[in-house]
Design an enzyme around this catalytic site. Structure first.
Site, short mmCIF file in Angstrom:
data_model
loop_
_atom_site.label_atom_id
_atom_site.label_comp_id
_atom_site.label_asym_id
_atom_site.label_seq_id
_atom_site.Cartn_x
_atom_site.Cartn_y
_atom_site.Cartn_z
CB SER A 197 7.73 3.45 8.96
OG SER A 197 6.38 3.27 9.21
CG ASP B 148 3.59 2.60 12.32
OD1 ASP B 148 2.82 3.43 12.43
OD2 ASP B 148 3.98 2.54 10.97
CG ASP C 187 5.64 6.20 9.96
OD1 ASP C 187 4.94 5.34 10.52
OD2 ASP C 187 5.38 7.13 9.64
CG ASP D 43 2.78 5.44 8.48
OD1 ASP D 43 3.01 4.18 8.79
OD2 ASP D 43 3.79 5.13 7.10
#
Length: 450
Positions: free
Chosen positions: A101, A240, A242, A244
């Site tokens: 992440s 960010d 990833d 999410d």
């Protein structure tokens, strides 16, 4: 949290803590647990972000999945919510995302999704952990036609992009600055917003395996703020690693965080009668100004522990369709089962277009109170019992009395470190300093280790 699984899957320094050997076992044991009741050959979707360690871990994880007879669809670089979406809509047995992440490039993680697109239940994680800790691997070892097959599936990315576009509005005339964090959104965000007819400028779109989240993206919006000034854009959107999370920047260069984004979307849905139970689910870290703004609009809220996992659990249990965190995780359950930065960005720009309002106008109803957080090192045995210490309980009660409802105090243990976190919000920085410093002094005197 278990021995291996934290609140967001298995994470650690790649090739040191999260090794290829562990990734193989996670693929083998995780795949078995998630597909053992399948009547047909199970299918699992696997994706990764742009970290240099991603391909190494991907190869090991896929080998583990194939070794228990699972057919693996390799998605390549894709946002975490893209995996969740595809697993659910393509009726796969499970999905796996390889990402840490917003963490730096040296870290990586492995996160599983069930066939419903949701993260795993604690019971499933414990079942996988039991297999990891077993002295001997007793799982079946099929051969020949019993082994799984690997399928490259680049179409998955296109399907996810098309889904995002179908949820949005024609953005002709809207000037957008995008920061894709040199991460997973770098393969999709440009396509999505071009398909929506926006005028876009993009940074953080050249990943090299090491520059993901490096001074860029939702945790470092400074470069996006500079780009907003240079391009005179209407809105900036920062994801960010990833994708999410989403943090936005308004036309004046001001940060619009998850609290304000949730308020904007929640008010829009509420006015259309589409906000389930007229309620937003948030965490204890959401700002007091967010709560007051909801109160002024007659919108209810439910508050959970920190972590989008707990927000989603509350939403699923009680049928809410909007929730999230101050950090920019926003879950819009009508569309997806997990935080989705690009989906949130599409909805936010749609609201701007439909209302004709600037982002600063939409966000102006939320007045963010100054906030201060201090971490105090304490013994692990005491961090959960701090409120049982009379002097600590008394000083908190005294400060809350002085606030007279115009402020907030939160004292909570860290979930991973021997720390007690003391946080306060109040109308001015001077008041915040006073409340936090007064409580922190008592905590240090009573149970502090420094």
């Amino acid at each position: 949290m278990g021995k291996y699984f934290g609140t967001d899957g298995v994470r650690g320094e790649a090739n040191v803590e999260l090794t290829p050997e562990l990734a193989f076992k996670l693929g083998r044991f995780g795949g078995y647990v998630l597909s053992q009741h399948e009547t047909e050959r199970p299918r699992v979707f696997v994706a990764r972000d742009t970290r240099i360690s991603g391909e190494m871990l991907e190869a090991a994880l896929i080998a583990g999945l194939l070794s228990v007879g699972i057919e693996v669809y390799k998605l390549g670089v894709l946002a975490t919510p893209g995996v969740s979406y595809l697993v659910r809509t393509e009726k796969a047995s499970a999905g796996v995302m390889i990402s840490a992440s917003h963490n730096p490039a040296l870290d990586n993680g492995i996160k599983f999704f069930g066939s419903d697109g949701f993260k795993l239940a604690d019971e499933q994680e414990l079942e996988i952990e039991a297999l990891l800790d077993a002295k001997k691997d007793l799982l079946p070892r099929p051969s020949a036609e019993g082994l799984g097959a690997l399928v490259d599936y680049p179409e998955g990315l296109r399907k996810y992009e098309r889904f995002l576009v179908t949820t949005g509005a024609d953005l002709d005339g809207l000037k957008i600055a995008l920061d894709t964090a040199n991460g997973a959104a770098s393969v999709s965000a440009r396509n999505v917003f071009l398909d929506l007819n926006a005028d876009i400028t993009v940074i953080g779109e050249n990943p090299n395996g090491l520059n993901i989240n490096d001074g860029i993206g939702s945790t470092h919006p400074e470069k996006l703020q500079e780009l907003m000034t240079e391009t005179a854009s209407d809105i900036g959107l920062a994801f960010d690693g990833d994708s999410d999370r989403l943090i936005a920047v308004d036309e004046n260069g001001a940060i619009v965080d998850g609290d304000k984004i949730m308020f904007i979307i929640g008010k829009y849905l509420s006015e259309k009668g589409l906000l389930a139970k007229n309620t937003i689910v948030t965490t204890v870290m959401s700002n007091l100004g967010f709560h007051k703004a909801l109160d002024s609009c007659g919108i209810h809220k439910k508050v959970t522990a920190v972590g989008d996992r707990y927000v989603v659990e509350e939403m699923r249990q009680f049928g809410y369709n909007l929730g999230g965190e101050q950090s920019g995780h926003v879950i819009i359950m009508d569309y997806n089962t997990t935080g989705d930065g690009q989906l949130t960005a599409v909805q936010l720009t749609k609201i701007m277009k439909e209302t004709g309002k600037t982002l600063s106008e939409l966000a102006s109803e939320v007045t963010i109170y100054p906030q201060k957080l201090v971490n105090i090192r304490v013994d692990n045995s005491m961090k959960e019992r701090a409120m049982e210490v009379p002097a600590i309980a008394e000083v908190i009660a005294q400060m809350e009395g002085e606030m007279a409802g115009n402020g907030r105090i939160l004292v909570r243990p860290s979930g991973t470190e021997p720390l007690l976190r003391v946080m306060a919000e109040a109308p001015s920085n001077e008041e915040v300093d006073y409340y936090v410093d007064t409580i922190a002094a008592v905590v240090r005197a009573e149970i502090g280790l420094d």
